[in-house]
Design a protein around this motif. Structure first.
Motif, PDB file in Angstrom:
ATOM      1  N   GLY A  80      59.310  97.812   4.195  1.00 23.94           N
ATOM      2  CA  GLY A  80      60.873  98.101   5.413  1.00 23.94           C
ATOM      3  C   GLY A  80      61.540  99.328   4.326  1.00 23.94           C
ATOM      4  O   GLY A  80      61.437  99.438   3.057  1.00 23.94           O
ATOM      5  N   GLY A 122      68.810  95.909  14.472  1.00 21.83           N
ATOM      6  CA  GLY A 122      66.914  97.022  13.540  1.00 21.83           C
ATOM      7  C   GLY A 122      65.877  95.890  12.397  1.00 21.83           C
ATOM      8  O   GLY A 122      67.007  95.741  11.090  1.00 21.83           O
ATOM      9  N   ASP A 176      66.471  93.938  18.292  1.00 25.60           N
ATOM     10  CA  ASP A 176      65.304  94.913  17.621  1.00 25.60           C
ATOM     11  C   ASP A 176      64.628  95.100  18.970  1.00 25.60           C
ATOM     12  O   ASP A 176      63.887  94.844  19.735  1.00 25.60           O
ATOM     13  CB  ASP A 176      64.375  95.011  16.466  1.00 25.60           C
ATOM     14  N   LEU A 203      69.285 102.592  15.058  1.00 24.25           N
ATOM     15  CA  LEU A 203      68.978 104.051  15.296  1.00 24.25           C
ATOM     16  C   LEU A 203      70.753 104.496  14.066  1.00 24.25           C
ATOM     17  O   LEU A 203      71.422 104.465  13.475  1.00 24.25           O
ATOM     18  CB  LEU A 203      69.714 104.922  16.010  1.00 24.25           C
ATOM     19  N   MET A 209      64.800  98.684   2.288  1.00 18.70           N
ATOM     20  CA  MET A 209      66.085  98.190   1.720  1.00 18.70           C
ATOM     21  C   MET A 209      65.504  97.800   0.261  1.00 18.70           C
ATOM     22  O   MET A 209      64.354  97.697   0.201  1.00 18.70           O
ATOM     23  CB  MET A 209      66.498  96.813   2.381  1.00 18.70           C
ATOM     24  N   ASP A 258      71.253  98.668  11.448  1.00 22.63           N
ATOM     25  CA  ASP A 258      70.663  99.343  10.518  1.00 22.63           C
ATOM     26  C   ASP A 258      69.413  99.421  11.601  1.00 22.63           C
ATOM     27  O   ASP A 258      68.519  99.690  11.923  1.00 22.63           O
ATOM     28  CB  ASP A 258      69.821  98.334   9.576  1.00 22.63           C
ATOM     29  N   SER A 281      70.655  97.556  20.180  1.00 22.36           N
ATOM     30  CA  SER A 281      72.404  96.877  19.796  1.00 22.36           C
ATOM     31  C   SER A 281      73.392  97.118  21.114  1.00 22.36           C
ATOM     32  O   SER A 281      73.986  95.970  21.196  1.00 22.36           O
ATOM     33  CB  SER A 281      72.429  98.371  19.107  1.00 22.36           C
ATOM     34  N   PHE A 307      62.739  95.064  12.567  1.00 23.98           N
ATOM     35  CA  PHE A 307      61.784  95.870  11.977  1.00 23.98           C
ATOM     36  C   PHE A 307      60.887  94.810  11.287  1.00 23.98           C
ATOM     37  O   PHE A 307      60.329  94.348  12.574  1.00 23.98           O
ATOM     38  CB  PHE A 307      61.791  96.624  10.760  1.00 23.98           C
ATOM     39  N   SER A 331      64.693  93.474   5.139  1.00 22.73           N
ATOM     40  CA  SER A 331      66.515  92.547   5.222  1.00 22.73           C
ATOM     41  C   SER A 331      66.763  90.713   5.772  1.00 22.73           C
ATOM     42  O   SER A 331      67.059  90.444   5.765  1.00 22.73           O
ATOM     43  CB  SER A 331      66.782  93.901   5.864  1.00 22.73           C
TER      44      SER A 331
HETATM   45  C1  SAM Z   1      65.507 101.015   9.385  1.00 19.23           C
HETATM   46  S1  SAM Z   1      64.713 100.278  10.404  1.00 19.23           S
HETATM   47  C2  SAM Z   1      64.776  98.930   9.892  1.00 19.23           C
HETATM   48  C3  SAM Z   1      64.632  98.496   8.640  1.00 19.23           C
HETATM   49  C4  SAM Z   1      64.979  97.212   8.697  1.00 19.23           C
HETATM   50  N1  SAM Z   1      66.229  95.962   8.726  1.00 19.23           N
HETATM   51  C5  SAM Z   1      64.535  96.355   6.701  1.00 19.23           C
HETATM   52  O1  SAM Z   1      64.932  95.718   6.125  1.00 19.23           O
HETATM   53  O2  SAM Z   1      63.165  96.641   6.919  1.00 19.23           O
HETATM   54  C6  SAM Z   1      64.909 100.748  11.617  1.00 19.23           C
HETATM   55  C7  SAM Z   1      65.294  99.513  13.074  1.00 19.23           C
HETATM   56  O3  SAM Z   1      65.735  99.575  14.299  1.00 19.23           O
HETATM   57  C8  SAM Z   1      65.206  99.298  15.682  1.00 19.23           C
HETATM   58  N2  SAM Z   1      65.485 100.072  16.736  1.00 19.23           N
HETATM   59  C9  SAM Z   1      66.170 101.428  16.908  1.00 19.23           C
HETATM   60  N3  SAM Z   1      66.309 101.491  18.238  1.00 19.23           N
HETATM   61  C10 SAM Z   1      67.037 100.850  18.500  1.00 19.23           C
HETATM   62  C11 SAM Z   1      68.519 100.910  19.413  1.00 19.23           C
HETATM   63  N4  SAM Z   1      69.059 101.112  19.739  1.00 19.23           N
HETATM   64  N5  SAM Z   1      69.115  99.352  18.808  1.00 19.23           N
HETATM   65  C12 SAM Z   1      68.665  97.797  17.885  1.00 19.23           C
HETATM   66  N6  SAM Z   1      67.378  98.578  16.802  1.00 19.23           N
HETATM   67  C13 SAM Z   1      67.069 100.001  17.323  1.00 19.23           C
HETATM   68  C14 SAM Z   1      63.386  99.766  15.331  1.00 19.23           C
HETATM   69  O4  SAM Z   1      62.832  99.661  16.158  1.00 19.23           O
HETATM   70  C15 SAM Z   1      63.126  99.529  13.767  1.00 19.23           C
HETATM   71  O5  SAM Z   1      63.120  98.661  14.054  1.00 19.23           O
END
Ligand code: SAM
Length: 182
Positions: free
Chosen positions: A14, A38, A61, A125, A16, A123, A105, A40, A44
């Motif tokens: 990830g 978010g 997510d 988009l 973080m 966390d 979200s 993933f 986190s």
């Molecule tokens: C940067 S990653 C999250 C990383 C995670 N928090 C970590 O600790 O590694 C972003 C995540 O947001 C999700 N995502 C994409 N579009 C989204 C949306 N509209 N609402 C919520 N999550 C979304 C993706 O599927 C992805 O898994």
């Protein structure tokens, strides 16, 4: 943002950093309910779950690959991550207090009453309109702390732009986590 207690960390893939995970670990104990936007692989989330034995956590997510070209009969990477995340919840015995919302979200925000959760951690988009939308959707739902990841990151400058404009002068930072106490 606060005095940190050590968190033994996790090796989930990830974005973080250790000090950010430690911040989440420490803050979880101060909240009765947290929404994470978010998830993933759950890097986190692992810190949030580990930081408290009682906090109710909602993980939002869609776990949906954007790669349209993937063959339909191939299990996608997102599906694989989703299943791995569920497995992690099981191994942490956290299934009872973690609610998984496999949706966006904006859609998830409609499921919550105003002022019904203590903290949101954004966390998902990272583009300008999406960050704006996330803050507008979730701010009314939160009692204590609205926060998010990737503040002051060169790869996603929109996060800082939107957060600073909305919460001018009230933003606290730990690593690249931003937070505003309400
Ligand atoms: C940067 S990653 C999250 C990383 C995670 N928090 C970590 O600790 O590694 C972003 C995540 O947001 C999700 N995502 C994409 N579009 C989204 C949306 N509209 N609402 C919520 N999550 C979304 C993706 O599927 C992805 O898994």
């Amino acid at each position: 943002m606060q005095q940190l207690h050590p968190y033994k960390g996790n090796d989930l893939c990830g974005w973080m950093y250790d000090d950010e995970l430690e911040f989440l670990y420490n803050i979880a104990n101060q909240m009765e309910s947290i929404v994470e936007i978010g998830t993933f692989n759950g890097r986190s989330t692992h810190a949030l779950i580990s930081g408290s034995k009682v906090t109710k956590i909602y993980c939002v997510d869609p776990w949906q690959d954007q790669s349209e070209w993937l063959p339909k009969d191939t299990q996608s990477k997102a599906e694989y991550r989703y299943r791995g995340f569920l497995q992690m919840l099981k191994s942490m015995k956290a299934e009872d207090r973690v609610t998984v919302l496999r949706t966006t979200s904006v859609e998830a925000s409609k499921l919550f009453e105003d002022k019904s959760i203590d903290m949101v951690f954004i966390d998902g988009l990272h583009e300008l309109e999406a960050v704006q939308e996330d803050i507008e959707c979730w701010l009314p739902k939160v009692n204590k702390l609205i926060s998010g990841h990737d503040y002051e990151q060169m790869v996603c400058p929109d996060v800082k732009t939107v957060v600073d404009k909305k919460f001018n002068g009230k933003v606290k930072v730990c690593g690249t986590i931003w937070g505003v106490w309400l």
